[in-house]
Design an enzyme around this catalytic site. Structure first.
Site, PDB file in Angstrom:
ATOM      1  N   LYS A  40       0.768  -1.213   0.213  1.00 34.53           N
ATOM      2  CA  LYS A  40      -0.001  -0.010   0.136  1.00 34.53           C
ATOM      3  C   LYS A  40       0.966   1.429   0.038  1.00 34.53           C
ATOM      4  O   LYS A  40       0.684   2.329  -0.693  1.00 34.53           O
ATOM      5  CB  LYS A  40      -0.812  -0.028   1.160  1.00 34.53           C
ATOM      6  CG  LYS A  40      -2.136  -1.072   1.021  1.00 34.53           C
ATOM      7  CD  LYS A  40      -3.202  -0.891   1.977  1.00 34.53           C
ATOM      8  CE  LYS A  40      -4.202   0.310   1.614  1.00 34.53           C
ATOM      9  NZ  LYS A  40      -4.733  -0.346   0.276  1.00 34.53           N
ATOM     10  N   ASN A  43       2.269   1.472  -3.460  1.00 37.06           N
ATOM     11  CA  ASN A  43       1.466   1.834  -4.383  1.00 37.06           C
ATOM     12  C   ASN A  43       0.962   3.429  -4.521  1.00 37.06           C
ATOM     13  O   ASN A  43       0.824   3.900  -5.372  1.00 37.06           O
ATOM     14  CB  ASN A  43       0.179   1.074  -4.243  1.00 37.06           C
ATOM     15  CG  ASN A  43       0.310  -0.499  -4.580  1.00 37.06           C
ATOM     16  OD1 ASN A  43       1.174  -0.903  -5.206  1.00 37.06           O
ATOM     17  ND2 ASN A  43      -0.462  -1.172  -3.934  1.00 37.06           N
ATOM     18  N   GLU A 138      -0.038  -0.991   7.141  1.00 41.81           N
ATOM     19  CA  GLU A 138       0.681  -2.275   6.763  1.00 41.81           C
ATOM     20  C   GLU A 138       2.039  -2.100   7.082  1.00 41.81           C
ATOM     21  O   GLU A 138       2.876  -3.026   7.341  1.00 41.81           O
ATOM     22  CB  GLU A 138       0.858  -2.508   5.262  1.00 41.81           C
ATOM     23  CG  GLU A 138      -0.417  -2.915   4.640  1.00 41.81           C
ATOM     24  CD  GLU A 138      -0.287  -3.450   3.340  1.00 41.81           C
ATOM     25  OE1 GLU A 138      -1.290  -3.980   2.554  1.00 41.81           O
ATOM     26  OE2 GLU A 138       0.779  -2.952   2.535  1.00 41.81           O
ATOM     27  N   THR A 212     -14.529   5.810  -0.129  1.00 39.82           N
ATOM     28  CA  THR A 212     -14.461   5.113  -1.517  1.00 39.82           C
ATOM     29  C   THR A 212     -15.502   4.308  -1.530  1.00 39.82           C
ATOM     30  O   THR A 212     -15.762   3.305  -0.620  1.00 39.82           O
ATOM     31  CB  THR A 212     -13.392   4.649  -2.028  1.00 39.82           C
ATOM     32  OG1 THR A 212     -12.628   3.710  -1.124  1.00 39.82           O
ATOM     33  CG2 THR A 212     -12.202   5.942  -1.927  1.00 39.82           C
ATOM     34  N   ALA A 215     -17.070   1.225  -7.939  1.00 39.13           N
ATOM     35  CA  ALA A 215     -17.574   1.788  -9.008  1.00 39.13           C
ATOM     36  C   ALA A 215     -18.514   2.866  -8.842  1.00 39.13           C
ATOM     37  O   ALA A 215     -18.941   3.567  -9.789  1.00 39.13           O
ATOM     38  CB  ALA A 215     -18.296   0.554  -9.835  1.00 39.13           C
ATOM     39  N   ASP A 239      -8.872  -5.491 -12.929  1.00 36.53           N
ATOM     40  CA  ASP A 239      -8.227  -6.065 -11.689  1.00 36.53           C
ATOM     41  C   ASP A 239      -8.313  -4.501 -10.989  1.00 36.53           C
ATOM     42  O   ASP A 239      -7.932  -3.757 -11.121  1.00 36.53           O
ATOM     43  CB  ASP A 239      -6.661  -6.281 -11.932  1.00 36.53           C
ATOM     44  CG  ASP A 239      -6.119  -6.754 -10.704  1.00 36.53           C
ATOM     45  OD1 ASP A 239      -6.573  -6.552  -9.863  1.00 36.53           O
ATOM     46  OD2 ASP A 239      -4.839  -7.062 -10.918  1.00 36.53           O
ATOM     47  N   ALA A 242      -5.421  -2.271  -7.050  1.00 37.92           N
ATOM     48  CA  ALA A 242      -4.570  -0.988  -6.646  1.00 37.92           C
ATOM     49  C   ALA A 242      -5.464   0.381  -6.709  1.00 37.92           C
ATOM     50  O   ALA A 242      -5.013   1.352  -6.625  1.00 37.92           O
ATOM     51  CB  ALA A 242      -3.334  -0.691  -7.203  1.00 37.92           C
ATOM     52  N   ALA A 243      -6.750   0.076  -6.981  1.00 43.71           N
ATOM     53  CA  ALA A 243      -7.905   1.308  -7.071  1.00 43.71           C
ATOM     54  C   ALA A 243      -7.717   2.195  -6.092  1.00 43.71           C
ATOM     55  O   ALA A 243      -7.537   3.473  -6.078  1.00 43.71           O
ATOM     56  CB  ALA A 243      -9.252   0.796  -7.318  1.00 43.71           C
ATOM     57  N   GLY A 244      -7.875   1.719  -4.801  1.00 44.58           N
ATOM     58  CA  GLY A 244      -7.816   2.766  -3.473  1.00 44.58           C
ATOM     59  C   GLY A 244      -6.553   3.291  -3.336  1.00 44.58           C
ATOM     60  O   GLY A 244      -6.558   4.571  -2.988  1.00 44.58           O
ATOM     61  N   ASP A 245      -5.557   2.764  -3.705  1.00 46.95           N
ATOM     62  CA  ASP A 245      -4.182   3.278  -3.643  1.00 46.95           C
ATOM     63  C   ASP A 245      -3.909   4.462  -4.734  1.00 46.95           C
ATOM     64  O   ASP A 245      -3.318   5.460  -4.298  1.00 46.95           O
ATOM     65  CB  ASP A 245      -2.973   2.408  -3.419  1.00 46.95           C
ATOM     66  CG  ASP A 245      -3.195   1.360  -2.238  1.00 46.95           C
ATOM     67  OD1 ASP A 245      -3.481   1.929  -1.203  1.00 46.95           O
ATOM     68  OD2 ASP A 245      -2.822   0.390  -2.368  1.00 46.95           O
ATOM     69  N   ARG A 278      -6.239  -2.120 -16.098  1.00 37.00           N
ATOM     70  CA  ARG A 278      -4.993  -2.949 -16.303  1.00 37.00           C
ATOM     71  C   ARG A 278      -4.758  -4.015 -14.845  1.00 37.00           C
ATOM     72  O   ARG A 278      -5.253  -3.745 -13.989  1.00 37.00           O
ATOM     73  CB  ARG A 278      -3.891  -2.064 -16.407  1.00 37.00           C
ATOM     74  CG  ARG A 278      -4.110  -0.568 -17.404  1.00 37.00           C
ATOM     75  CD  ARG A 278      -3.167   0.238 -17.047  1.00 37.00           C
ATOM     76  NE  ARG A 278      -3.292   1.431 -18.282  1.00 37.00           N
ATOM     77  CZ  ARG A 278      -3.005   2.717 -17.959  1.00 37.00           C
ATOM     78  NH1 ARG A 278      -2.351   2.814 -16.953  1.00 37.00           N
ATOM     79  NH2 ARG A 278      -2.993   3.387 -18.949  1.00 37.00           N
TER      80      ARG A 278
END
Length: 306
Positions: A40, A43, A138, A212, A215, A239, A242-245, A278
């Site tokens: 995290k 990212n 983390e 968050t 979608a 995939d 890593a959307a949140g990061d 991606r």
């Protein structure tokens, strides 16, 4: 240029792609496997750097080949790694299953991340000179609290992603300016399943919150202001790892540049939407020009070609 310090984790993501994730006690067949630099902290650092920030990462990698690859990837993405420690032993790893709908299940093994239990004088000086400090959970919690408190004492804006979800001590909330949980994390922190109610409840402990919603976009709540809902661009997800990061890294750049909150949230949402087209974590994150281009179109964001 916005100066951002990320105090956070680096992991090598061991990613298996399958039609669906296995249930307990079940084995399923996968159709691909990749090792992709992630974590995290890393990212968010990569996302912020690609969005146009001046970014440094404080954390630790192991003395193994994963550690070398993680550092090399960060440097290739223009992230300052001068205060990224190398410690004897294994680097952190994240074991990820991605299903055909783009959803994921993750097990994180801390490795070298678990050795970051305090701030060095160099860490403190770097944070003092930043515009924003990005934090996650983390690394050992005591060190995260120390970093947030140091930032607060020196007037540095703190942005906390409360993941992995867990109860948090009051002193961490006290040193947090902006909290960015997802729906699940907001529910863990408040006991409220409804994200609107959770966002408002979190204002009892922090001044600003962004929840968050994948979608569905995000919710912004601030003391003395109306709740703001920001939709996400339409996208076909490949995939979502890593959307949140990606959202947090891009949001940090936008806020550091002084963009109004609605504009900053739209910018971050566009970056996150681009990333889910991606595969992978750091490999999926968009560059600044891509984010700006996405904001200029109302067309659906299709998946990138494989």
């Amino acid at each position: 240029m916005t100066r951002i310090v990320v105090f956070g984790s680096t992991n090598m993501d061991l990613v298996a792609y399958a039609r669906r994730a296995p249930a307990r006690g079940e084995t399923v067949a996968g159709h691909a496997f990749r090792t992709i630099p992630g974590g995290k902290g890393a990212n968010q650092a990569v996302a912020a750097a690609r969005a146009g920030g001046e970014v440094a990462l404080v954390g630790a990698v192991g003395s193994d080949d994963f550690g070398y690859r993680l550092r090399d990837t960060l440097e290739h993405c223009s992230v300052d790694t001068d205060l990224l420690r190398t410690v004897e032993g294994p680097s952190g790893t994240a074991h990820i299953v991605v299903d055909d709908e783009g959803g994921n299940s993750i097990v994180v093994v801390p490795g070298a991340n678990g050795t970051v239990t305090s701030l060095s004088h160099g860490d403190e000086a770097l944070i003092t000179g930043a515009d924003l400090l990005l934090l996650q959970l983390e690394l050992p919690l005591s060190a995260v609290v120390d970093a947030a408190a140091h930032a607060r004492r020196h007037g540095v804006r703190t942005v906390l992603t409360p993941a992995p979800a867990q109860p948090l001590p009051p002193e961490l909330f006290d040193a947090t300016d902006l909290l960015v949980p997802n729906e699940h994390e907001a529910a863990v922190l408040t006991g409220r399943v409804d994200p609107h109610a959770a966002a408002l409840a979190l204002l009892d402990v922090v001044p600003e919150v962004v929840v968050t919603l994948g979608a569905a976009g995000c919710l912004y709540a601030a003391r003395g202001a109306d709740l703001l809902a920001v939709p996400a661009p339409r996208v076909r997800a490949v995939d979502t790892t890593a959307a949140g990061d990606t959202f947090v890294g891009a949001l940090a750049v936008a806020l550091g540049e002084g963009r109004p909150v609605p504009d900053a949230l739209a910018w971050a949402s566009a970056a996150a939407a681009l990333s889910v087209r991606r595969e992978g974590a750091s490999t999926s994150m968009p560059y600044r020009a891509e984010i700006e281009a996405a904001l200029g179109t109302s067309e659906p964001l299709e998946a990138d070609p494989a």
